[in-house]
Design an enzyme around this catalytic site. Structure first.
Site, PDB file in Angstrom:
ATOM      1  N   SER A 236      23.387  40.844 -14.440  1.00 47.93           N
ATOM      2  CA  SER A 236      24.439  41.240 -15.380  1.00 47.93           C
ATOM      3  C   SER A 236      23.850  42.091 -16.485  1.00 47.93           C
ATOM      4  O   SER A 236      22.657  41.991 -16.803  1.00 47.93           O
ATOM      5  CB  SER A 236      25.100  40.004 -16.008  1.00 47.93           C
ATOM      6  OG  SER A 236      24.281  39.482 -17.047  1.00 47.93           O
ATOM      7  N   ASP A 237      24.682  42.956 -17.070  1.00 48.77           N
ATOM      8  CA  ASP A 237      24.272  43.551 -18.334  1.00 48.77           C
ATOM      9  C   ASP A 237      24.238  42.425 -19.356  1.00 48.77           C
ATOM     10  O   ASP A 237      24.874  41.380 -19.176  1.00 48.77           O
ATOM     11  CB  ASP A 237      25.234  44.667 -18.750  1.00 48.77           C
ATOM     12  CG  ASP A 237      24.551  45.697 -19.642  1.00 48.77           C
ATOM     13  OD1 ASP A 237      23.528  45.349 -20.272  1.00 48.77           O
ATOM     14  OD2 ASP A 237      25.037  46.833 -19.720  1.00 48.77           O
ATOM     15  N   TRP A 238      23.514  42.616 -20.440  1.00 53.46           N
ATOM     16  CA  TRP A 238      23.245  41.537 -21.395  1.00 53.46           C
ATOM     17  C   TRP A 238      24.532  41.172 -22.158  1.00 53.46           C
ATOM     18  O   TRP A 238      24.934  41.860 -23.083  1.00 53.46           O
ATOM     19  CB  TRP A 238      22.150  41.973 -22.350  1.00 53.46           C
ATOM     20  CG  TRP A 238      20.759  41.615 -21.908  1.00 53.46           C
ATOM     21  CD1 TRP A 238      19.839  40.932 -22.644  1.00 53.46           C
ATOM     22  CD2 TRP A 238      20.104  41.905 -20.665  1.00 53.46           C
ATOM     23  NE1 TRP A 238      18.660  40.780 -21.936  1.00 53.46           N
ATOM     24  CE2 TRP A 238      18.801  41.355 -20.714  1.00 53.46           C
ATOM     25  CE3 TRP A 238      20.500  42.550 -19.498  1.00 53.46           C
ATOM     26  CZ2 TRP A 238      17.884  41.448 -19.660  1.00 53.46           C
ATOM     27  CZ3 TRP A 238      19.591  42.645 -18.442  1.00 53.46           C
ATOM     28  CH2 TRP A 238      18.311  42.100 -18.525  1.00 53.46           C
ATOM     29  N   GLY A 239      25.182  40.108 -21.711  1.00 52.39           N
ATOM     30  CA  GLY A 239      26.443  39.682 -22.299  1.00 52.39           C
ATOM     31  C   GLY A 239      27.657  40.130 -21.506  1.00 52.39           C
ATOM     32  O   GLY A 239      28.785  40.071 -22.000  1.00 52.39           O
TER      33      GLY A 239
END
Length: 713
Positions: A236-239
């Protein structure tokens, strides 16, 4: 080790893991790493940004720089600069530098390259991406990935998919027809995963068809896993994760975020509890862990004890600096040279004046997660002084001044990077009387100084206050009243050379017709100033070509004319497949400088072009002659030209959604050749797609300047 052996070994490890250990492997245990399992010899996965070099070290659980000297690295040209080279070999070489430095810094995954399509010139993150064209993007990203991964480091191609604006990037829902998605926004990802064998991929922040991309069953299950058969690791992208069940049941493997509450991530304790309660089958976790273990085995992270196979890498090596210089040299684009003011003759000058903050500004330490703690960065001012030596007097005046912010070395901006929907449009500041007075004084001083010099160079453009993660521009105008400064300087120095540095096109309409010479440089890395000086003084012949359309103003771009951009809830891609030059060429919209444009100090003649097919592959062969006085490189571009029955020039924009329309031109091949003066060479260019019916191929040096048209069958 072949795929079957990898899978057998991974399964054997999987069977020994507890539920708690498996859950620890599929989410961040620190800001840039997962949890390992020491008792089984399974290490954590260690990751790092980014596309322009390996990022500085942060404390494991806080966005605070460690602060030692050992994490300064080679600052690489941005992906847009690499794309401007149109050079596959340089793409591999630059990827190899990044992979070697990532491994040398002890990283397992480098979060690069970024390959999102440049749908609008206003996207603040465009400098991290290659092009508006999916074919050019894929052709350069594939060798880049191969270069990275030869060092036992996984590339992580990003952001999957349709991540084309920073405004409300966590929540904006992309509305796009499947034809456009399949023909424009997905092909480069497919190429990177199939031909490039990219070992990991990062999901995007935005939604598509109502689903967040990082937990989208359509993107991650239906397309990525089932249709494409991808068995690599999805991060995932961060968040970018928002729901435990959706994330777990999607093709996502690892959840990362910017906060330090690691145990409460969606795929951490909440998932463990759901499995224990029986609401989510453990098989979903097993699939994810199996892919992670397989990745580790391929990277030789899990040793057989009797032999240590993993490459060690290195960073800041002399050959790394050499590669960054080579990329920088070929990335600089000569946009205009009407009276052959360039190259400059150092033997005929005694003093030279540089005007503009970008002559001495450092760019490596900004832009968001692409920021780099550079070993060094040579500015244009330094590069020119280094080249000329002591016999030419070089002076500098600012002419304008940005509100430069001190680099946030402690990384605190990232702690807040999920606020405000993850990004916004550039805030329009009210005029400040004191700043306005200062700007006027700086401009007056520069114009007055210019009168005393035979040679004046303006070095301006953008910086990472505008080209930045989490920020979209409002328009394409040059900031800091640079247009006024350029006009007033041209009043006193009509032959002034204009050099613009930036990550996205800028408006030039107020002065471009008066300017004789214009050079464009994307953020060109640690040796950017050296390369620029070599181009200016003729030690290197410019060969860069624009990988995107330079519009006259942003409203000439189809994302704004036909579609929507920077909307906060839903953005409609009403332009469909007509992105970039596809729109300009089909609808007759004249750009400032077209896709593929780039001049040289010499001239090239194209002759005897033919199309051939062998083994279901199509090729264009063409003879190229350098008829000028300078050795140089030429990029030959091949475009498929649609028949009149499938495209009509100057259509009403209301007809852009017609499904029977095709772009007037589409890039299907390119190649680069180096020739000495009076030398002739033949180039063979592979053409994308086999000829199933007759069509025309346009061969030229830009999308608009087609030299020869051949028929293909």
């Amino acid at each position: 080790m072949d795929e079957n052996k990898v899978r057998v070994k991974a399964k054997a490890l999987l069977e020994q893991l507890t539920l708690e250990e498996k859950v620890g492997m599929i989410h961040g245990a620190h800001l840039f790493s997962t949890q390992g399992v020491e008792r089984l010899g399974i290490p954590p996965l260690v990751m790092s940004d980014g596309p322009m070099g390996v990022r500085q070290e942060f404390e494991p659980d806080h966005w605070k720089a460690v602060g030692y000297s050992d994490d300064a690295v080679s600052y690489l040209p941005c992906n847009s600069a690499l794309a401007a080279t149109w050079n596959r070999d340089l793409a591999f070489a630059m990827g190899s530098v990044l992979g070697g430095e990532a491994r040398g810094r002890g990283k397992d995954i480098i979060l690069a390259p970024g390959i999102n399509i440049k749908r609008s010139s206003l996207c603040g993150r465009n400098f991290e991406y290659f092009s508006e064209d999916p074919y050019l993007t894929g052709e350069l990203a594939v060798p880049f990935i191969q270069g990275v991964q030869q060092w036992d480091v996984a590339a992580c191609v990003k952001h999957f998919a349709a991540n084309n604006q920073e405004t409300q990037r966590l929540w904006v829902d992309v509305e796009i027809d499947e034809k456009a998605l399949r023909e424009i926004y997905l092909p480069a990802f497919y190429d990177c995963l199939t031909r490039g064998k990219c070992l990991s991929i990062m999901g995007a922040y935005n939604k598509i068809y109502g689903e967040h991309c990082c937990q989208s069953k359509y993107l991650l299950n239906d397309i990525l896993r089932k249709e494409w058969g991808y068995d690599g690791v999805v991060i995932s992208d961060w968040g970018g994760v928002h729901d435990t069940e959706q994330a777990t049941m999607s093709g996502l493997d690892i959840e990362m975020s910017v906060t330090d509450n690691f145990d409460t991530y969606f795929m951490a304790d909440p998932l463990k509890k759901a499995v224990e309660q029986g609401s989510i089958p453990e098989d979903y976790i097993n699939e994810k862990v199996l892919r992670i273990l397989s990745l580790m085995i391929k990277l030789h992270m899990i040793d057989d004890r009797e032999e240590r196979k993993r490459k060690s890498g290195t960073y800041n090596a002399p050959d790394h600096r050499k590669t960054t210089l080579e990329v920088a040299r070929e990335s600089i684009v000569l946009l205009k040279n009407d009276k052959n003011c360039l190259p400059l003759d150092s033997q005929k000058m005694q003093k030279i004046l540089l005007v503009g903050e970008n002559a001495e500004r450092i760019h490596s330490n900004g832009g968001g997660s692409a920021e780099i703690k550079a070993l060094y960065e040579i500015s244009p001012l330094m590069g020119i002084k280094m080249l000329l030596g002591g016999n030419v007097h070089v002076d500098f005046v600012k002419g304008y001044e940005s509100e430069q912010k001190e680099s946030e070395q402690d990384g605190n901006w990232q702690e807040k990077s999920l606020e405000d929907g993850g990004g916004h449009g550039q805030k329009i500041q009210k005029a400040d009387q004191i700043l306005a007075q200062k700007s006027t004084l700086l401009r007056k001083k520069a114009v007055e100084a210019a009168k005393a010099y035979d040679t004046v160079l303006f070095v301006g453009g953008l910086n990472h206050d505008y080209d930045s993660e989490g920020l979209d521009r409002q328009d394409m105008k040059l900031p800091y009243e640079q247009d006024l400064l350029i006009q007033e300087l041209l009043d006193v120095k009509p032959d002034m050379v204009i050099v613009l540095v930036g990550g996205s096109p800028v408006e030039m309409g107020t002065w471009i017709n008066r300017a004789q010479t214009v050079l464009w440089s994307y953020y060109a890395g640690m040796e950017g100033g050296t390369a620029l000086a070599e181009i200016l003084f003729g030690q290197v012949n410019p060969s860069g070509k624009l990988p995107e359309t330079f519009y006259k103003k942003h409203t000439d771009c189809s994302a704004h004319t036909l579609g929507e951009f920077a909307e906060e809830k839903q953005v409609a891609y009403k332009e469909g497949i007509f992105v970039g030059y596809r729109y300009n060429e089909t609808f007759g919209v004249e750009p400032q400088f077209c896709f593929g444009h780039g001049l040289s100090y010499t001239d090239f003649v194209y002759e005897d072009a033919v199309y051939e097919e062998a083994d279901n592959e199509g090729y264009v062969l063409c003879r190229i002659t350098n008829t000028g006085q300078y050795a140089g490189m030429e990029t030959i571009q091949v475009y498929r030209m649609a028949n009149q029955e499938t495209t009509v020039l100057n259509l009403s924009v209301k007809e852009a959604d017609r499904k029977d329309l095709y772009p007037a031109k589409e890039l299907v091949g390119f190649g680069k050749i180096y020739l000495m003066p009076e030398e002739t060479g033949q180039i063979k260019i592979a053409v994308k797609g086999s000829a199933q019916k007759m069509y025309r191929l346009g061969i030229g040096d830009s999308v608009k300047n087609i030299r020869i048209v051949v028929s293909a069958y």
